[in-house]
Enzyme design. Structure first.
Site, short mmCIF file in Angstrom:
data_model
loop_
_atom_site.label_atom_id
_atom_site.label_comp_id
_atom_site.label_asym_id
_atom_site.label_seq_id
_atom_site.Cartn_x
_atom_site.Cartn_y
_atom_site.Cartn_z
N ARG B 123 12.98 13.77 -7.33
CA ARG B 123 13.08 13.59 -5.86
C ARG B 123 12.09 14.45 -5.07
O ARG B 123 12.31 14.73 -3.90
CB ARG B 123 14.50 13.82 -5.37
CG ARG B 123 15.51 12.87 -5.98
CD ARG B 123 16.83 12.92 -5.24
NE ARG B 123 17.77 12.01 -5.88
CZ ARG B 123 18.54 12.32 -6.91
NH1 ARG B 123 18.50 13.53 -7.42
NH2 ARG B 123 19.34 11.43 -7.43
N LYS B 144 -0.02 10.72 2.93
CA LYS B 144 0.33 9.35 2.54
C LYS B 144 0.01 9.15 1.06
O LYS B 144 -1.14 9.30 0.64
CB LYS B 144 -0.51 8.36 3.34
CG LYS B 144 0.04 8.01 4.70
CD LYS B 144 -0.75 6.82 5.26
CE LYS B 144 -0.24 6.34 6.58
NZ LYS B 144 -0.98 5.13 7.02
N GLU B 186 -15.67 6.96 6.57
CA GLU B 186 -14.47 7.60 7.12
C GLU B 186 -14.83 8.88 7.89
O GLU B 186 -14.16 9.23 8.86
CB GLU B 186 -13.45 7.93 6.00
CG GLU B 186 -12.84 6.71 5.31
CD GLU B 186 -11.63 6.10 6.06
OE1 GLU B 186 -11.35 6.48 7.21
OE2 GLU B 186 -10.99 5.20 5.48
N LYS B 228 -8.56 14.50 11.28
CA LYS B 228 -7.41 13.91 10.60
C LYS B 228 -6.20 14.83 10.74
O LYS B 228 -5.08 14.37 11.04
CB LYS B 228 -7.75 13.69 9.12
CG LYS B 228 -6.62 13.10 8.28
CD LYS B 228 -6.56 11.61 8.34
CE LYS B 228 -5.39 11.02 7.59
NZ LYS B 228 -5.73 10.46 6.29
N GLU B 238 3.57 8.37 11.36
CA GLU B 238 2.96 7.16 11.90
C GLU B 238 3.88 6.36 12.81
O GLU B 238 4.09 5.17 12.64
CB GLU B 238 2.43 6.25 10.76
CG GLU B 238 1.42 5.22 11.25
CD GLU B 238 0.57 4.64 10.12
OE1 GLU B 238 0.83 4.93 8.94
OE2 GLU B 238 -0.36 3.90 10.44
N ARG B 242 -0.84 8.19 15.20
CA ARG B 242 -1.51 8.14 13.90
C ARG B 242 -2.21 6.81 13.65
O ARG B 242 -3.16 6.72 12.87
CB ARG B 242 -0.50 8.45 12.79
CG ARG B 242 -1.15 8.63 11.43
CD ARG B 242 -0.22 9.31 10.43
NE ARG B 242 -0.86 9.36 9.13
CZ ARG B 242 -0.49 10.14 8.13
NH1 ARG B 242 0.53 10.94 8.26
NH2 ARG B 242 -1.14 10.12 6.98
N ASN B 246 -6.50 4.02 11.96
CA ASN B 246 -6.77 2.69 11.40
C ASN B 246 -7.95 1.98 12.06
O ASN B 246 -8.18 0.80 11.82
CB ASN B 246 -5.52 1.81 11.51
CG ASN B 246 -4.42 2.32 10.60
OD1 ASN B 246 -4.69 2.78 9.50
ND2 ASN B 246 -3.19 2.26 11.07
N HIS B 249 -9.81 -0.72 10.28
CA HIS B 249 -9.09 -1.02 9.04
C HIS B 249 -8.45 -2.40 9.03
O HIS B 249 -8.21 -2.95 7.96
CB HIS B 249 -8.03 0.05 8.77
CG HIS B 249 -8.61 1.29 8.15
ND1 HIS B 249 -9.55 2.07 8.79
CD2 HIS B 249 -8.41 1.88 6.95
CE1 HIS B 249 -9.88 3.10 8.02
NE2 HIS B 249 -9.20 3.00 6.89
N HIS B 253 -9.41 -4.20 5.88
CA HIS B 253 -8.46 -4.56 4.82
C HIS B 253 -8.52 -6.06 4.53
O HIS B 253 -8.42 -6.49 3.38
CB HIS B 253 -7.04 -4.17 5.21
CG HIS B 253 -6.75 -2.71 5.01
ND1 HIS B 253 -5.70 -2.07 5.62
CD2 HIS B 253 -7.37 -1.77 4.27
CE1 HIS B 253 -5.69 -0.79 5.26
NE2 HIS B 253 -6.70 -0.58 4.45
N HIS B 266 -14.22 0.48 -0.03
CA HIS B 266 -13.39 0.64 1.16
C HIS B 266 -14.22 1.02 2.39
O HIS B 266 -14.09 0.42 3.46
CB HIS B 266 -12.30 1.68 0.91
CG HIS B 266 -11.40 1.94 2.09
ND1 HIS B 266 -10.55 0.99 2.59
CD2 HIS B 266 -11.25 3.03 2.89
CE1 HIS B 266 -9.90 1.48 3.64
NE2 HIS B 266 -10.32 2.72 3.83
#
Lengths: 367, 367
Positions: B123, B144, B186, B228, B238, B242, B246, B249, B253, B266
Site C-alpha cells: 500500500r 503521477k 516539454e 512543474k 489535478e 494542473r 496538458n 497534449h 495524445h 511523445h
C-alpha cells in the site's frame, strides 16, 4: 438509523447503519456528492448479486443515476490483478470519468477489490462501500484496499477512503451462520482493544447477535465501526497506533496460510489468534481475566478457541516470520494488558510465541 | 549542483541537478531518510542498464545499502500489469519491507512503472527517481505514476511523490539526438505556460541545448522542473490548475494514438499539438507572436511543426473524444493567451479544433 463520522480531515466520511437503507440509496448518494452526470460502476459477487443487485440497480436508476454492474466470482481468488484488469475494462466501457464512483456491494473481498479499482482508475476516483457481511464492518472502515499476488496476500494495494458507507442490516439476514460467527470475531476484537464496557455488552448479548436481532446487531456494528474509526482517525496510514487493529492477526494470518486459504474463515483464525494473544498478555503480567473473558466471549459467539492439533507448529512459525508486520527483523506483537486495552510490544521473544502456539493446541473446546 | 524543492507539505521533496551526482548517491539517500536497514530495489530498462546500472549498484553497496535490481525491456510495453506483477515478485524475493525504497533509474516509462510498484507495494513504500532522459524532467516531478491497460494509456495509477529526485547530467550525454529533441518539447512547454523570459532564453540557447552543453542543460532542466513544481504545489491532484501542464497534449495524445504508439515520440506529438494550441489562441484573440514564437522555438529545437498529411482528421478527432480530459461531455482546451500564459477554456467548439487539425497539415516544415 445510526450515523457515524470517520474523521480524516478532508477525507472524512459518514457510515450509515440501519434497516432498509438501500431504499434511500439515491438520495444518500446525492447528499454526499456522488454526481448524477457521470456513470457509476457497481461491483459485486455472484452470491450477493442474486439477492441484492437488481434492487440496488433499480434504486439507482429510479433515482436518476446511470450505472453499469460487474459481477465477480465470490471468494478470495477474485482479488487478483487479472480481475483488476477486467474491472478496469468494464469501467472504461461504461464510460466512467474522473467524477464517477465505483460502488462495492458485498463483503470484504468485493470491498478490497472494487476499492483498489477505484483507487487506481484514472489515479483515483470516488468509492462507496455497501457491506453485506458482518466481517465487512471492519474492512469498510479505514480505506485499506488491495488485491493479492501469487506470492502474498494484500501486497498490491492503496489507502483509499470511501465517500460514504451504507450498512443495510436487512442484507445481513441472508448470511450463512458460519459467516455470522466469523464476523463477530472482528466485532469482539474492537471491544478487546479499546472498550471494556462493550466487551461486557457482547458477553451479555452474544445470543442476540447470533440470532441476528436487528437492534443488537445495529448497536454492535455501530460500536465496532466507532472503535475502528477512532483508531484510523489517529493513524490513517498505519505508522503506529493502527497496528493495534492487528490483535490476533499475526497468529491468525499464519493459520490461514498454513491451513490453505478457505480452510479457516478469517474470523475463526483470528479468534484462535486472540486467545493466543490473551495467553501472551497474561504471561507478561496482565490479569487472568484477560484470558478467561476473551475466551468466554469468543466461545459464546460460536468461534473456535482451540487450535486443531494437525497444524504443524514449525510451519505456523515459518508462515509468521514472512508476515509483513515484522519490520526490520524485530518481532512485534499486539499484547492485551487488560480487557479493552492493548499495547504494541516490539520485543517479543519468538520462542514465547512458539510456546503459545503449542499451548493453543491444548485448549479445551468451548462448551 | 542545483537544488530545488517541490513544496507539497509533508510530501515535499528535493530535486538535485548536476554533473556526477550519482557518485554521491549513498550520502544523498542517507540525508533524505532512505534506510540502510531495509533492502532497496533498483528498476531500470535494458538500454539504461548497459550504461549506468553497475555504477549505481556499486555506489549503493559501497555506501552501505543492500540493493537488488530488476531490468525491464525498454519501451512503453513494459508499463503493464504483467510487469507490475513481476516487479512485485522481485520486491518480495528481495525482502523489501515497509521502510524499503524503490529506485527508478531511467526515463518516463521506468519512472511511471517503478513508481506505481512503489505506490502499491504494501500500500505504498518510498520511491526515488533517477531520470536519465530530458523528457523525464517532466514525469519525475509531480508524482503521477501509472501502467497502461490494453484499452487505455496510464489508466491504472496513483499520485505517489518520490522522496527525492537525482538528476545527473552526465547520464544525458548518451541520449540519442531524437530523444534530446523530444525532451526539449516539454522544457519549452514549461516556458510557454508560465515563464515568457525562459521562452526567450530557449529561443537564444536552442543550439547549446541540442549540443548537450552541460551548463545550458542544467539551467533548462532547473527552470523546467521549477515550473512543474510550482504548478503541482498548487494543485497536487489535478483538480484545476494542473491541467495547464496538458498544453498541446490533447492533440498530441490523439496523434500518438492514431499513428500507433512509437511512431511519434511523445515530444514530437506535443510539439505539433502546441502549434495547434497557439493557432487556437491567436484565433481566440491572443497576439500573433503566440503562434510565431511558439513555432520558431520548437523549430529551433528540431521538433516537427507540421502534421504529416497522411493522418486522417476524422480518426484524430475520434481519438481526441476518447481522451480522459473530456469530463462530463464538455470540451476543455489549454489555450495560450500570451507567451508564458495560458488559460483553461472549457467551452471550445469541436469544429474549431477540427479546423486547427486541418490547418496543421498546411504548415510549412521548419527551416
Amino acid at each position: 438509523m445510526r450515523e457515524l463520522m470517520v474523521n480524516l480531515g478532508e477525507r472524512s466520511y459518514p457510515i450509515y447503519i440501519g434497516e432498509g437503507i438501500l431504499n434511500d440509496i439515491a438520495s444518500l448518494f446525492d447528499k454526499h456528492g456522488i454526481s448524477r452526470k457521470s456513470p457509476l460502476l457497481v461491483v459485486t459477487d455472484d452470491h450477493v448479486a442474486q439477492h441484492y443487485l437488481n434492487g440496488v440497480m433499480s434504486s439507482l436508476q429510479n433515482g436518476g443515476y446511470t450505472a453499469a454492474s460487474a459481477v465477480v466470482p465470490s471468494g478470495e481468488s477474485s482479488k487478483s490483478l487479472a480481475m483488476l484488469e477486467s474491472l478496469t475494462a468494464k469501467a472504461l466501457e461504461a464510460g466512467l470519468d474522473r467524477k464517477s464512483a465505483i460502488v462495492a456491494l458485498g463483503g470484504g473481498v468485493v470491498g478490497d477489490l472494487a476499492g483498489f479499482v477505484a483507487a487506481s482508475y484514472m489515479r483515483g476516483i470516488r468509492f462507496v462501500q455497501i457491506p453485506t457481511t458482518i466481517l465487512a464492518h471492519d474492512s469498510s472502515v479505514g480505506g485499506k484496499v488491495a488485491v493479492n499476488h501469487p506470492l502474498a496476500k494484500n501486497i498490491i494495494g492503496a489507502f483509499h477512503q470511501p465517500e460514504l458507507v451504507l450498512y443495510d442490516l436487512s442484507t445481513l439476514q441472508s448470511l450463512p451462520a458460519r459467516d455470522v460467527r466469523s464476523g463477530l470475531a472482528e466485532v469482539v476484537k474492537h471491544g478487546l482493544i479499546w472498550d471494556a464496557e462493550f466487551v461486557t455488552w457482547c458477553d451479555n448479548n452474544a445470543e442476540k447477535l447470533l440470532a441476528l436481532d436487528a437492534e443488537a446487531l445495529g448497536y454492535a456494528l455501530y460500536k465496532g465501526c466507532s472503535v475502528k474509526a477512532a483508531v484510523v482517525s489517529q493513524d490513517e496510514r498505519e505508522n503506529g497506533l493502527r497496528a493495534i487493529l492487528n490483535l490476533g492477526h499475526t497468529i491468525g494470518h499464519a493459520l490461514e496460510a498454513v491451513a490453505g486459504y478457505g480452510e479457516f474463515q478469517h474470523g475463526e483464525a483470528i479468534a484462535i489468534g486472540m486467545i493466543g494473544s490473551a495467553k501472551l498478555g497474561v504471561r507478561l503480567g496482565a490479569p487472568e481475566d484477560v484470558y478467561t473473558v476473551t475466551r468466554r466471549v469468543l466461545g459464546k459467539c460460536g468461534l473456535p478457541v482451540r487450535l486443531p492439533e494437525q497444524y504443524d507448529t514449525d510451519a505456523i512459525m515459518k508462515a509468521m516470520m514472512h508476515d509483513k508486520k515484522f519490520g526490520e527483523g524485530t518481532v512485534t506483537f499486539i499484547v492485551p494488558t487488560a480487557i479493552g486495552k492493548v499495547e504494541i510490544n516490539k520485543q517479543i521473544d519468538v520462542t514465547m510465541i512458539r510456546d503459545i502456539v503449542n499451548e493453543l493446541k491444548q485448549e479445551a473446546d468451548w462448551a
